[in-house]
Design an enzyme around this catalytic site. Sequence first.
Site, PDB file in Angstrom:
ATOM      1  N   MET A  46       0.845  -1.205   0.000  1.00 28.82           N
ATOM      2  CA  MET A  46       0.000   0.000   0.000  1.00 28.82           C
ATOM      3  C   MET A  46       0.871   1.242   0.000  1.00 28.82           C
ATOM      4  SD  MET A  46      -1.079   2.574   2.288  1.00 28.82           S
ATOM      5  CE  MET A  46      -1.776   2.379   3.926  1.00 28.82           C
ATOM      6  N   ASP A  75      -3.756   6.328  18.917  1.00 31.42           N
ATOM      7  CA  ASP A  75      -2.953   5.380  18.119  1.00 31.42           C
ATOM      8  C   ASP A  75      -2.295   4.284  18.944  1.00 31.42           C
ATOM      9  OD1 ASP A  75      -3.469   6.306  15.563  1.00 31.42           O
ATOM     10  OD2 ASP A  75      -1.812   7.729  15.559  1.00 31.42           O
TER      11      ASP A  75
END
Length: 391
Positions: free
Chosen positions: A93, A262
Site C-alpha cells: 500500500m 494510536d
Amino acid sequence: MAKSDPFAPKPADKFTFGLWTVGNPGADPFGGPTREKLEPAKIVELLGDVPGVHGVNFHDNDLIPIDATDAEANQIKKDFRKALKRTGLKVPMATTDLFRDPVFKDGAFTSNDAEIRAYAVQKVMRAMELGAEFGAKTYVFWGGREGAESDATKDPVVAIKRMREAIDFLCQYSIDRKFGYRFAFEAKPNEPRGHIYNAVTGSYLAFIQTLKHPEMCGVNPEMAHEHMAGLNFVHQVAAALEAGKLFHIDLNDQEFGRFDQDYRFGSISYKHSFFLVKLLVDYKYDGLKHFDSHAFRQSNYDDVKAFARGSMRTYKILEHKVKQFNKDKDIQKLLRQINRKSKAAEQLVSKYSKSNANALLEREFDRKKLAERPLPYEELDQRVFDLMMGV
Ligand code: GCO
Ligand code: MN
Ligand code: MN
C-alpha cells in the site's frame, strides 16, 4: 525442542506496518522526539527482525523527503529496495502526505486555493508512480486536512464537489497509467482539523457511489477514528463488508472520546477487538491488515519491536478465540434459540407481491406471546467474557 507458537504470525496473514508507525520517533504536541529518527531502510531492517510481517507501507514523504534532490531520492530508493530484498518485505500500500507541509494548511483537494488543489493532485500522481515502483496495489486517501475549524471559511457542499473532481481525475489517471490501483478512503472525525469532511466510514460508502469509477474505490476504516467519535467500529466495518468495499483496514486502539491515541491493536478495547476479528474471520476478509499505531513514547526501538510482535500476536489470539466461539456448543445452542425461524413468516416478507402483501395484512400476530419469548442475552454475553478470559 521448543514447542511451536500457535499464535505465530505468517506473511500470509497480510499484517503490515508503516514507515511512519514503527518509525515514529515519539514526538507529541507537548514534546519532541524520544527516539532517534531512522532512515527508511533501517525501519525495514527493524521490521525484518520481527517474524511474520508481510509488508511495509509508506507516504511519499516517509520515503523521499519533500525537498530531496533527484540524487538523494535515488540513493534512498536504492537503499530501501535493498532492505526490502534482504528482509523479503513487500510494499502493498502507498499513500500521499497531504497534511504536513504548510501549503496544505487549509486542505489539499478541498483547499480554497485552486492552485493548491492542482498541486495536491499533481503530488498524488507522482506519489502513485512511486508506490507503483515498489509494487503497491492499494492506494489510501486519508484527508487529514480536508476540513474546517469554522464553517465560515469553506462551503461544505463545494468541498464535496472539489473532492469528487480530484478523485475522478486520479481514478482515470491510474487507469491510463495501468497502475492497477484500488483506492481506499479513510475517514476520521477530527485531528488535525477541528472538523474533517467525511467524518465516518459510512460517509465514504455513500460518496463512492457518486464517482465516475466506483468499482475501483472502497474504504480503509480505522478503529481509533470511529472510537474517537464514540461510534461502534464493528458496525462501520460491517457496512463496508456488506457493500463489498472493505479494501484495507487500519487496526489500532483508542479510549473512547479521547484525542487521537494510536495505541497498539487490542490494548484497550478487548471486546470490540474480539468482535472485529470475528467479523473479519466470519466474512473471510483476506485483505491487508495494517497496524496504524505506534509504540508508547517511553519505548526504545527494542520495545517498538515488542509493540509490533504484540500487535500481530493479539490479532492471532483473538482469531483463536473466534474459532472457539464458533465451535462452542453452548454458545451455538443459544444462538440457534435466539434466531427463531418461521418458514411461513419468512416467505411472506422476503419478496414483495400483492398476494403476499394481502396475506400479511390478514395475518394475526399474538403480540404479547411474541414479546414473551426468552432472549438469554445476559447468559450469552457472559459466555463471551468467560471465553475471552480463558475461564
Ligand atoms: C492518522 C491517520 C493516518 C493515515 C495515513 C495513511 O490518524 O494520522 O490514521 O495515519 O492512516 O496517513 O493514509
Ligand atoms: Mn489514525
Ligand atoms: Mn490510519
